[in-house]
Design an enzyme around this catalytic site. Sequence first.
Site, PDB file in Angstrom:
ATOM      1  N   ARG A   1       7.332  -7.676  13.746  1.00  0.00           N
ATOM      2  CA  ARG A   1       8.684  -8.154  13.443  1.00  0.00           C
ATOM      3  C   ARG A   1       9.814  -7.544  14.255  1.00  0.00           C
ATOM      4  NH1 ARG A   1       5.578  -8.588   9.311  1.00  0.00           N
ATOM      5  NH2 ARG A   1       5.609 -10.469   8.036  1.00  0.00           N
TER       6      ARG A   1
ATOM      7  N   HIS B   1      -5.845  -4.581   5.207  1.00  0.00           N
ATOM      8  CA  HIS B   1      -5.753  -5.855   5.933  1.00  0.00           C
ATOM      9  C   HIS B   1      -6.941  -6.048   6.870  1.00  0.00           C
ATOM     10  CE1 HIS B   1      -1.115  -6.504   5.360  1.00  0.00           C
ATOM     11  NE2 HIS B   1      -1.795  -6.579   4.237  1.00  0.00           N
TER      12      HIS B   1
END
Length: 253
Positions: free
Chosen positions: A35, A118
């Site tokens: 991001r 993850h």
Amino acid sequence: MQAIRELAELVRRRQPVVVLTGAGISTESGIPDFRSATGLWAAYDPMQYATIRAFRRDPVKVWEFYALRFSILTEAHPNAGHFALAELERQGLVEAIVTQNIDGLHQAAGSREVLEVHGSIRTAVCLECGERVPFEQAVAALQDRPAPPCPHCTAILKPDVVMFGELLPEAPMLRAIELARTAGLLLAVGSSLEVYPVAELPQETLAAGGMLAIVNRGSTRFDALAAVRIDNTAGETLAAVVADLGGATPRPA
Ligand code: NAD
């Protein structure tokens, strides 16, 4: 710096300390985050590369993206931030690291209690039969085919990382929630704290009476709830915390 001293003091006094890491701890190892302005999403649309729907629609495109990332990920080395956390664990000051990262750099730095919520880039998985193969084997198969087949049932393999729209691996996530609830201090490092359900962990700690500290370049939605908040690079900050606690951050020989 006053904030470093305050964070070191919290680490000393608020045991057990659980660390939650995100892509920002690995940018100093040359792995882009998602991001930031220079992150992967500035160049690649997540809807086309990082969702399970995108994988089912066009696995070849997703494999092209991961083959590119794989070479960056496998050539990367742990940085001062990874080594500092491993040192704190050795000193008995960090109980565990919950990481959203798939790069394996915490383990490479010597951390032992690492929960990968993850997934990881070590393996590729077959969504049909559950077979797992080493990731390099899947990438090698790309020499002959546009997407690697499962050696067991010939369905197309998927990188063994959690894509948007997929459930998180249950066992590490349940353990992560338990750790967050019992933490005296949850130290979030290099994460935008935007991705759920991992972004719920700070709330779990705070609701159970624990404290939150954040080391991140840029703001997060939890900043106002943090006892200490340091807007600086993870490597420099964590090495300074180790030094304040009387240790040295080791580097590889
Ligand atoms: P994110 O990209 O949402 O946030 C990273 C944060 O770290 C940003 O706020 C950024 O400003 C900050 N940051 C960047 N460099 C920093 C530095 N040197 N020191 C301190 N802060 C720094 O990443 P996230 O919160 O981890 O969540 C998104 C997803 O990113 C996860 O699902 C994860 O799997 C995936 N991801 C992992 C890797 C990796 O394994 N290294 C790389 C890219 C993305």
